[in-house]
Design a protein around this motif. Sequence first.
Motif, PDB file in Angstrom:
ATOM      1  N   VAL A   1       0.837  -1.202   0.000  1.00 31.05           N
ATOM      2  CA  VAL A   1       0.000   0.000   0.000  1.00 31.05           C
ATOM      3  C   VAL A   1       0.874   1.255   0.000  1.00 31.05           C
ATOM      4  CG1 VAL A   1      -1.691   1.320   1.346  1.00 31.05           C
ATOM      5  CG2 VAL A   1      -1.986  -1.150   1.031  1.00 31.05           C
ATOM      6  N   GLN A   2       1.946   1.259   0.785  1.00 27.54           N
ATOM      7  CA  GLN A   2       2.844   2.416   0.810  1.00 27.54           C
ATOM      8  C   GLN A   2       3.495   2.633  -0.550  1.00 27.54           C
ATOM      9  OE1 GLN A   2       3.314   4.826   3.309  1.00 27.54           O
ATOM     10  NE2 GLN A   2       4.187   5.765   1.484  1.00 27.54           N
ATOM     11  N   ALA A   3       3.891   1.554  -1.206  1.00 32.57           N
ATOM     12  CA  ALA A   3       4.482   1.670  -2.549  1.00 32.57           C
ATOM     13  C   ALA A   3       3.478   2.261  -3.529  1.00 32.57           C
ATOM     14  CB  ALA A   3       4.975   0.309  -3.028  1.00 32.57           C
ATOM     15  N   LYS A   4       2.209   1.865  -3.437  1.00 35.90           N
ATOM     16  CA  LYS A   4       1.180   2.415  -4.330  1.00 35.90           C
ATOM     17  C   LYS A   4       0.948   3.891  -4.036  1.00 35.90           C
ATOM     18  CE  LYS A   4      -0.766   0.875  -7.246  1.00 35.90           C
ATOM     19  NZ  LYS A   4      -0.494   0.944  -8.695  1.00 35.90           N
ATOM     20  N   ILE A   5       0.954   4.265  -2.764  1.00 36.23           N
ATOM     21  CA  ILE A   5       0.791   5.682  -2.402  1.00 36.23           C
ATOM     22  C   ILE A   5       1.929   6.503  -3.004  1.00 36.23           C
ATOM     23  CG2 ILE A   5       0.905   7.333  -0.474  1.00 36.23           C
ATOM     24  CD1 ILE A   5      -0.610   5.167   1.202  1.00 36.23           C
ATOM     25  N   THR A   6       3.152   6.018  -2.865  1.00 36.93           N
ATOM     26  CA  THR A   6       4.312   6.713  -3.422  1.00 36.93           C
ATOM     27  C   THR A   6       4.186   6.843  -4.931  1.00 36.93           C
ATOM     28  OG1 THR A   6       5.701   5.924  -1.607  1.00 36.93           O
ATOM     29  CG2 THR A   6       6.837   6.652  -3.617  1.00 36.93           C
ATOM     30  N   SER A   7       3.787   5.778  -5.585  1.00 37.62           N
ATOM     31  CA  SER A   7       3.614   5.789  -7.036  1.00 37.62           C
ATOM     32  C   SER A   7       2.548   6.806  -7.456  1.00 37.62           C
ATOM     33  CB  SER A   7       3.228   4.391  -7.518  1.00 37.62           C
ATOM     34  OG  SER A   7       2.884   4.390  -8.863  1.00 37.62           O
TER      35      SER A   7
ATOM     36  N   GLN B   1       1.584   9.465  -5.759  1.00 35.93           N
ATOM     37  CA  GLN B   1       2.085  10.807  -5.490  1.00 35.93           C
ATOM     38  C   GLN B   1       3.026  11.262  -6.602  1.00 35.93           C
ATOM     39  OE1 GLN B   1       3.611   9.978  -1.540  1.00 35.93           O
ATOM     40  NE2 GLN B   1       1.878  11.019  -0.573  1.00 35.93           N
ATOM     41  N   GLN B   2       3.874  10.364  -7.091  1.00 32.73           N
ATOM     42  CA  GLN B   2       4.772  10.700  -8.193  1.00 32.73           C
ATOM     43  C   GLN B   2       3.984  10.983  -9.469  1.00 32.73           C
ATOM     44  OE1 GLN B   2       7.299   7.234  -8.103  1.00 32.73           O
ATOM     45  NE2 GLN B   2       8.693   8.142  -6.608  1.00 32.73           N
ATOM     46  N   GLU B   3       2.934  10.211  -9.686  1.00 35.72           N
ATOM     47  CA  GLU B   3       2.079  10.438 -10.859  1.00 35.72           C
ATOM     48  C   GLU B   3       1.399  11.805 -10.777  1.00 35.72           C
ATOM     49  OE1 GLU B   3       0.289   9.940 -14.500  1.00 35.72           O
ATOM     50  OE2 GLU B   3       1.933   8.799 -13.610  1.00 35.72           O
ATOM     51  N   ILE B   4       0.975  12.201  -9.592  1.00 34.55           N
ATOM     52  CA  ILE B   4       0.352  13.516  -9.403  1.00 34.55           C
ATOM     53  C   ILE B   4       1.345  14.615  -9.761  1.00 34.55           C
ATOM     54  CG2 ILE B   4      -0.483  15.152  -7.647  1.00 34.55           C
ATOM     55  CD1 ILE B   4      -1.812  12.662  -6.286  1.00 34.55           C
TER      56      ILE B   4
END
Length: 126
Positions: free
Chosen positions: A81-87, A89-92
């Motif tokens: 889940v943390q990896a998806k959040i980071t991904s 955020q980078q996409e944003i």
Amino acid sequence: MPVSKAIGQAAAELGIEAHVLRHWERIGVLAVRRSANGYRSYDDEALERARTVLRLRRVGLSLPEVAAAMAPTRSVAQAVVQAKITSLQQEIIRRKQAIVFLQHTLDCRHRYLDDCPDCVTFVREA
């Protein structure tokens, strides 16, 4: 007494196709009991797990990520889940940069983007 649903009823309730439920079961993100005659039987627990899979898919997790996020080990689930959040955020950040660039191209006084130092800089950084 708990009520169980056939695959078609479960799929309709979830708003998905029955083949999706079969696929989720086949890859191991969904466990479904079978009736005495071998038919899938979706009880409340199976339906709730399917809803969880569906929610995780809708927020962008791949099926392998869903499987990991639903793992019994909390640390494994949290890492996914943390990896998806980071991904995300980078996409944003990338999308915001794209908006800034595109907005600049609308307002740019140069005839061609290659003539604009700001546009060239953005392309090189992208």
